[in-house]
Motif scaffolding. Structure first.
Motif, PDB file in Angstrom:
ATOM      1  N   VAL A 100     -12.037  25.543  26.082  1.00  0.00           N
ATOM      2  CA  VAL A 100     -11.853  24.981  27.408  1.00  0.00           C
ATOM      3  C   VAL A 100     -13.011  25.431  28.297  1.00  0.00           C
ATOM      4  CG1 VAL A 100     -10.347  24.832  29.423  1.00  0.00           C
ATOM      5  CG2 VAL A 100      -9.347  25.045  27.133  1.00  0.00           C
ATOM      6  N   THR A 101     -13.832  24.499  28.677  1.00  0.00           N
ATOM      7  CA  THR A 101     -14.883  24.745  29.669  1.00  0.00           C
ATOM      8  C   THR A 101     -14.760  23.666  30.731  1.00  0.00           C
ATOM      9  OG1 THR A 101     -16.555  23.353  28.596  1.00  0.00           O
ATOM     10  CG2 THR A 101     -16.411  25.664  27.870  1.00  0.00           C
ATOM     11  N   ARG A 102     -15.349  23.897  31.888  1.00  0.00           N
ATOM     12  CA  ARG A 102     -15.249  22.897  32.948  1.00  0.00           C
ATOM     13  C   ARG A 102     -15.912  21.585  32.531  1.00  0.00           C
ATOM     14  NH1 ARG A 102     -15.244  27.579  36.578  1.00  0.00           N
ATOM     15  NH2 ARG A 102     -17.504  27.816  36.407  1.00  0.00           N
ATOM     16  N   ALA A 103     -17.048  21.702  31.838  1.00  0.00           N
ATOM     17  CA  ALA A 103     -17.744  20.485  31.408  1.00  0.00           C
ATOM     18  C   ALA A 103     -16.923  19.709  30.381  1.00  0.00           C
ATOM     19  CB  ALA A 103     -19.110  20.842  30.828  1.00  0.00           C
ATOM     20  N   ALA A 104     -16.383  20.417  29.388  1.00  0.00           N
ATOM     21  CA  ALA A 104     -15.591  19.754  28.353  1.00  0.00           C
ATOM     22  C   ALA A 104     -14.317  19.159  28.939  1.00  0.00           C
ATOM     23  CB  ALA A 104     -15.260  20.741  27.238  1.00  0.00           C
ATOM     24  N   LEU A 105     -13.711  19.877  29.865  1.00  0.00           N
ATOM     25  CA  LEU A 105     -12.470  19.401  30.469  1.00  0.00           C
ATOM     26  C   LEU A 105     -12.730  18.191  31.359  1.00  0.00           C
ATOM     27  CD1 LEU A 105      -9.489  20.249  30.386  1.00  0.00           C
ATOM     28  CD2 LEU A 105      -9.860  21.490  32.522  1.00  0.00           C
ATOM     29  N   THR A 106     -13.869  18.166  32.031  1.00  0.00           N
ATOM     30  CA  THR A 106     -14.220  17.008  32.854  1.00  0.00           C
ATOM     31  C   THR A 106     -14.359  15.764  31.981  1.00  0.00           C
ATOM     32  OG1 THR A 106     -15.374  18.392  34.471  1.00  0.00           O
ATOM     33  CG2 THR A 106     -15.908  16.056  34.468  1.00  0.00           C
ATOM     34  N   ALA A 107     -15.023  15.925  30.834  1.00  0.00           N
ATOM     35  CA  ALA A 107     -15.205  14.788  29.928  1.00  0.00           C
ATOM     36  C   ALA A 107     -13.879  14.338  29.327  1.00  0.00           C
ATOM     37  CB  ALA A 107     -16.189  15.167  28.821  1.00  0.00           C
ATOM     38  N   TYR A 108     -12.971  15.270  29.102  1.00  0.00           N
ATOM     39  CA  TYR A 108     -11.715  14.962  28.407  1.00  0.00           C
ATOM     40  C   TYR A 108     -10.637  14.450  29.354  1.00  0.00           C
ATOM     41  CZ  TYR A 108      -7.770  15.760  25.185  1.00  0.00           C
ATOM     42  OH  TYR A 108      -6.669  15.613  24.378  1.00  0.00           O
ATOM     43  N   ALA A 109     -10.536  15.085  30.526  1.00  0.00           N
ATOM     44  CA  ALA A 109      -9.416  14.776  31.412  1.00  0.00           C
ATOM     45  C   ALA A 109      -9.831  14.223  32.767  1.00  0.00           C
ATOM     46  CB  ALA A 109      -8.562  16.035  31.622  1.00  0.00           C
ATOM     47  N   GLY A 110     -11.109  14.321  33.105  1.00  0.00           N
ATOM     48  CA  GLY A 110     -11.573  13.760  34.365  1.00  0.00           C
ATOM     49  C   GLY A 110     -11.769  14.805  35.446  1.00  0.00           C
ATOM     50  N   PRO A 111     -12.567  14.467  36.452  1.00  0.00           N
ATOM     51  CA  PRO A 111     -12.918  15.437  37.491  1.00  0.00           C
ATOM     52  C   PRO A 111     -11.749  15.883  38.355  1.00  0.00           C
ATOM     53  CG  PRO A 111     -13.738  13.237  38.045  1.00  0.00           C
ATOM     54  CD  PRO A 111     -13.263  13.171  36.638  1.00  0.00           C
ATOM     55  N   GLU A 112     -10.762  15.023  38.578  1.00  0.00           N
ATOM     56  CA  GLU A 112      -9.639  15.425  39.435  1.00  0.00           C
ATOM     57  C   GLU A 112      -8.804  16.522  38.776  1.00  0.00           C
ATOM     58  OE1 GLU A 112      -9.023  14.894  42.485  1.00  0.00           O
ATOM     59  OE2 GLU A 112     -10.632  13.437  42.780  1.00  0.00           O
TER      60      GLU A 112
END
Length: 402
Positions: A235-247
């Motif tokens: 779990v990283t911010r970049a990976a999570l942004t790509a997976y679940a979106g910025p919100e």
């Protein structure tokens, strides 16, 4: 250097205060960090009168009536608390010139959670499926935390060592848990986010679209529960942004406001009672607890996942404790170094090491990790925990500290 050995009240009852403190002193440490308020557990206790110890939620002292007056949440009281074992321990520590710290578990309490489910975290499906985890955003949980901190400080401790004063994780929301679904690390993280009305309102106040975040979490986790392949990787911010979106990422990061403001209130309460707060960031413990082989991401960089803003806390608390649960001394150094750079020079940094399994297989390895922690910036090294380690393992500590 101020060092301490973590211990349990059950150790004192089993072996006697004097015998325990004699061994604590022989370890070469300057203090004992006693579990003043603890949680449910079943522990193998190799040198206890009971070789398996069952622990319960609650405090080991009579709760001061004025502190908890009018509060909805009051801590359960442990058997034997009326005998005031902490008072006896404080006297004995004073006679030996040992410091006494009050180890306090705040928001991990299944007894309170099951009796008051609305103060526990609420997932993206609306379930209260983690009854052991009280939500740091809930006003009643916050009032309880401040009161508990004041109550422990009044026991005459040199510091209140705050564990679980942040969000929990989905993987440890109760006891005897079962999961036969292949949830990946990111799916598990999303499943553990709290969407109670208090958390959502705080996020909205910070400009986050909380409803979109909740819907996205529900969509993704439901898909995996229904058979979609889980996401792989840390779990990283970049990976999570790509997976679940910025919100979703913005919502997760907004949780740090709840934790930071709560820690500030607790620290002020402890100071007002004449003690000081030592905040335990459990991130490193979560990463390496099972086997001492944490994933590559450093704990200080991943602390946001449980709502901990390390930089902000460096300005708020006088002391930060890091459970550096890793086999490799280089990894211990990397983790401690990252925290030291984040909190700055004014915040005391304490490394907490396990002298035995699963992290440490020899006296040489323990000594290497102590050296690594000190070189990376730890001003103190503590050890976890007296009653859980065989005597031959505790005997490694003096040489490691030398």
């Amino acid at each position: 250097m101020d060092t301490a050995l973590y211990a349990f009240v059950e150790d004192l009852r089993s072996e006697g205060v004097d015998k325990v403190l004699d061994r604590v002193s022989a370890c070469g440490v300057q203090g004992v960090t006693i579990a003043a308020a603890y949680h449910q557990a079943r522990d193998v206790t190799p040198h206890g009168s009971s070789r398996v110890t069952v622990r319960r939620d609650g405090v080991h002292f009579p709760p001061p009536e004025d502190v908890f007056a009018g509060l909805r949440l009051v801590p359960p009281v442990q058997d034997g608390a009326a005998e005031e074992p902490l008072t006896e321990l404080r006297r004995a520590c004073s006679e030996r010139g040992l410091r006494m710290h009050g180890w306090t578990v705040f928001l991990h309490n299944a007894t309170l959670g099951l009796a008051n489910l609305d103060v526990t975290v609420q997932n993206c499906f609306g379930d209260r499926g983690s009854p052991a985890d009280l939500c740091p955003s809930h006003p009643d949980a916050r009032s309880y935390s401040v009161a508990l901190a004041r109550a422990v400080a009044r026991q005459g401790v040199d510091s209140v060592v705050a564990e679980s004063l942040h969000f929990g994780t989905f993987a440890h929301g109760y006891h005897h848990e079962r999961n036969f679904v292949a949830l990946g690390p990111m799916d598990t993280f999303l499943f553990g986010l709290c969407f109670c009305r208090h958390c959502m309102q705080r996020a909205v106040d910070l400009g986050v679209n909380a409803e979109v975040a909740k819907e996205e979490c529900g969509r993704i986790v439901a898909g995996v529960l229904d058979g979609d392949p889980p996401a792989q990787g840390e779990v990283t911010r970049a990976a999570l942004t790509a997976y679940a979106g910025p919100e979703v990422v913005a919502y997760a990061r907004a949780r740090s406001e709840s934790v930071t403001s709560l820690v500030a209130e607790v620290s002020a309460a402890v100071t007002a009672e004449g003690s000081r707060l030592s905040f335990v960031d459990s991130t490193a413990s979560i990463k390496g607890y099972a086997d001492g082989l944490p994933p590559s991401g450093l704990a200080a960089h991943d602390a946001w996942q449980i709502g901990v803003d390390v930089v902000a806390l460096g300005d708020l608390v006088p002391s930060l404790a890091v459970p550096a649960y890793a086999r490799d001394a280089a990894r211990v150094a990397d983790d401690i170094g990252a925290y030291q750079r984040s909190v700055g020079k004014d915040c005391e940094l304490r490394a907490v090491l396990r002298p035995g399994l699963p992290d440490t297989d020899s006296a040489d390895r323990l000594a290497a990790k102590v050296r690594a922690a000190r070189a990376a910036g730890a001003q103190a090294v503590d050890f976890y925990a007296y009653g859980l380690a065989p005597f031959e393992v505790l005997d490694r500590i003096p040489g490691a500290l030398a």
